[in-house]
Design an enzyme around this catalytic site. Structure first.
Site, PDB file in Angstrom:
ATOM      1  N   THR A 218       1.028  -1.038   0.051  1.00 52.75           N
ATOM      2  CA  THR A 218      -0.210   0.116   0.557  1.00 52.75           C
ATOM      3  C   THR A 218       0.821   1.197  -0.056  1.00 52.75           C
ATOM      4  O   THR A 218       2.080   1.348   0.637  1.00 52.75           O
ATOM      5  CB  THR A 218      -1.226   0.194   1.635  1.00 52.75           C
ATOM      6  OG1 THR A 218      -1.869  -1.059   1.016  1.00 52.75           O
ATOM      7  CG2 THR A 218      -1.920   1.643   1.715  1.00 52.75           C
ATOM      8  N   ILE A 247     -13.884  -3.422   1.883  1.00 52.11           N
ATOM      9  CA  ILE A 247     -13.645  -2.022   2.102  1.00 52.11           C
ATOM     10  C   ILE A 247     -12.796  -2.141   2.613  1.00 52.11           C
ATOM     11  O   ILE A 247     -13.029  -2.804   4.762  1.00 52.11           O
ATOM     12  CB  ILE A 247     -15.082  -1.147   1.883  1.00 52.11           C
ATOM     13  CG1 ILE A 247     -16.053  -1.439   0.571  1.00 52.11           C
ATOM     14  CG2 ILE A 247     -14.464  -0.132   3.027  1.00 52.11           C
ATOM     15  CD1 ILE A 247     -17.153  -0.166   0.972  1.00 52.11           C
ATOM     16  N   GLY A 248     -11.631  -1.657   2.971  1.00 50.49           N
ATOM     17  CA  GLY A 248     -10.877  -1.979   3.794  1.00 50.49           C
ATOM     18  C   GLY A 248     -10.381  -0.627   4.505  1.00 50.49           C
ATOM     19  O   GLY A 248     -11.104   0.286   4.326  1.00 50.49           O
ATOM     20  N   GLY A 272      -6.558  -3.570   7.880  1.00 47.77           N
ATOM     21  CA  GLY A 272      -6.806  -3.367   7.204  1.00 47.77           C
ATOM     22  C   GLY A 272      -8.161  -3.115   8.406  1.00 47.77           C
ATOM     23  O   GLY A 272      -8.838  -2.039   8.928  1.00 47.77           O
TER      24      GLY A 272
HETATM   25  N1  LIG Z   1      -0.767  -3.300   2.739  1.00 49.96           N
HETATM   26  C1  LIG Z   1      -2.410  -3.036   3.386  1.00 49.96           C
HETATM   27  O1  LIG Z   1      -1.933  -1.196   3.666  1.00 49.96           O
HETATM   28  C2  LIG Z   1      -3.535  -3.195   2.983  1.00 49.96           C
HETATM   29  C3  LIG Z   1      -4.713  -1.940   3.489  1.00 49.96           C
HETATM   30  N2  LIG Z   1      -3.811  -1.292   4.183  1.00 49.96           N
HETATM   31  C4  LIG Z   1      -6.037  -2.933   3.578  1.00 49.96           C
HETATM   32  O2  LIG Z   1      -6.365  -3.380   4.773  1.00 49.96           O
HETATM   33  O3  LIG Z   1      -6.339  -2.621   2.673  1.00 49.96           O
END
Ligand SMILES: NC(=O)C[C@H](N)C(=O)O
Length: 361
Positions: A218, A247-248, A272
């Site tokens: 991300t 949805i994250g 998330g």
């Molecule tokens: N790698 C990530 O940061 C994933 C992101 N925070 C999610 O859970 O969608």
């Protein structure tokens, strides 16, 4: 096109019931202000050196992925820094930095996004601005090269803050945003990560991000301009093997990112579900509003989340005075910023490398 969207905004003038509601709602809004209000005059800020700080995702980045991540965040921060120097605009700088990482397949955003259990790319992004607490967010975005720009378009060209699903599709068509093919977005690494996930089975929120190659990355950026105006942006493909429609945290304000000129700006990464439950970005800014430095607040936020609800997270923070915070409870997170003619970067816990900027350009 713009005019037609403005035209959609409901008018409050002339309707006595709506006017009454508005007058009742205004004092309520003050009660709901997220941070202790401090009197804030821009003259108090003096002249700051504009600054941009980026991250490339928290997780268990394997040794083989370290140099790719470091190269990517350095490239991104240089692009953002150049725009910040030229235009002085924090939103332009954040967008430019995130574009670089959305195009690199080594990051889980745009090209290289991880896949849902059904093998699809469903991307999310948010952009937040500290001056007017303005924000834009998108979820379940498909076949888009730069979700961060779509989030900015939602902020600037609609009366809304957050669009997703079928409505987002309509917006993309109305705005004539160019589409990209799955062949370009879906990488072999993302397919491999999904294959490994399916072979092993289980819960997509349980295995450390990065344990499957192609899983981590991300991306995010925070910036401050010469007057202390701050902004943040975060863009992601989510987590490998997520349900279709999951949805994250990334597009949720106060979770994947937040900005308030009275305090600073944050972009987060990691699990998330936990980030949302903990409200990570909002908590970090609250720590700062209560007197912690950007670094202390970022550490308290990430460690606090891991202790309270488990799983790992990372965050980058800039205060309205240009102080920096970088912290993660994962094994690694790539980050970079530019200050006093040097590019500063790291990926391991405790890392802090710096090089002359002119050697990198
Ligand atoms: N790698 C990530 O940061 C994933 C992101 N925070 C999610 O859970 O969608």
């Amino acid at each position: 096109m713009l005019a037609s969207f403005r035209f959609l905004q409901p008018s409050l003038t002339g309707n006595p019931w709506l006017l009454r509601l508005q007058s009742l709602a205004t004092p309520l809004l003050f009660l709901l202000l997220p941070f202790p209000s401090r009197s804030f005059a821009s003259s108090e800020m003096g002249k700051l050196t504009p600054l941009i700080l980026v991250h490339g995702g928290a997780g268990d980045i394997p040794d083989s992925g370290v140099s790719e991540k470091i190269d990517g965040v350095k490239k991104a921060v240089v692009a953002g820094h150049k725009v910040l120097q030229k235009t002085g605009c924090v939103l332009d700088a954040i967008e430019a930095a995130i574009h670089v990482m959305e195009d690199l397949e080594g990051f889980n955003a745009g090209r290289g996004s991880v896949l849902t259990l059904t093998g699809e790319v469903e991307m999310e992004a948010s952009i937040t601005e500290g001056k007017d607490l303005n924000a834009g967010a998108v979820t379940l975005a498909k076949n888009i090269r730069h979700p961060i720009s779509l989030a900015r378009m939602v902020m600037e060209r609609t009366p809304h803050t957050f669009l997703g699903g079928a409505g987002l599709e309509d917006f993309i068509k109305r705005m004539d945003v160019p589409r990209v093919e799955d062949d370009w977005l879906v990488t072999d690494r993302a397919k491999f990560a999904l294959q490994k996930f399916i072979e092993k089975g289980g819960d997509p929120t349980m295995m450390e991000i990065g344990k499957r190659p192609g899983d981590v990355g991300t991306v995010g950026a925070v910036a401050v301009d010469a007057c202390g105006h701050v902004a943040s942006g975060t863009s992601t493909g989510g987590i490998t093997g997520k349900y279709k429609g999951r949805i994250g945290d990334t597009p949720i304000l106060g979770c994947g990112g937040y900005s308030d000129d009275e305090v600073g700006a944050v972009s987060t990464t990691g699990f998330g579900e936990q980030i949302m439950r903990f409200n990570l970005a909002g908590r970090i800014l609250n720590h700062m509003a209560n007197g912690k430095t950007a670094q202390e607040a970022t550490e308290l936020g990430c460690k606090g989340m891991t202790e309270r609800v488990g799983r790992s997270a990372g965050a980058i923070t800039v205060s309205n005075k240009g102080d920096i915070g970088v912290s993660f409870t994962s094994h690694r997170m790539a980050w970079a910023y530019i200050k006093d003619g040097h590019i500063h970067y790291g990926i391991n816990q405790g890392d802090h490398n710096s090089e002359l900027l002119e050697n990198v350009l």
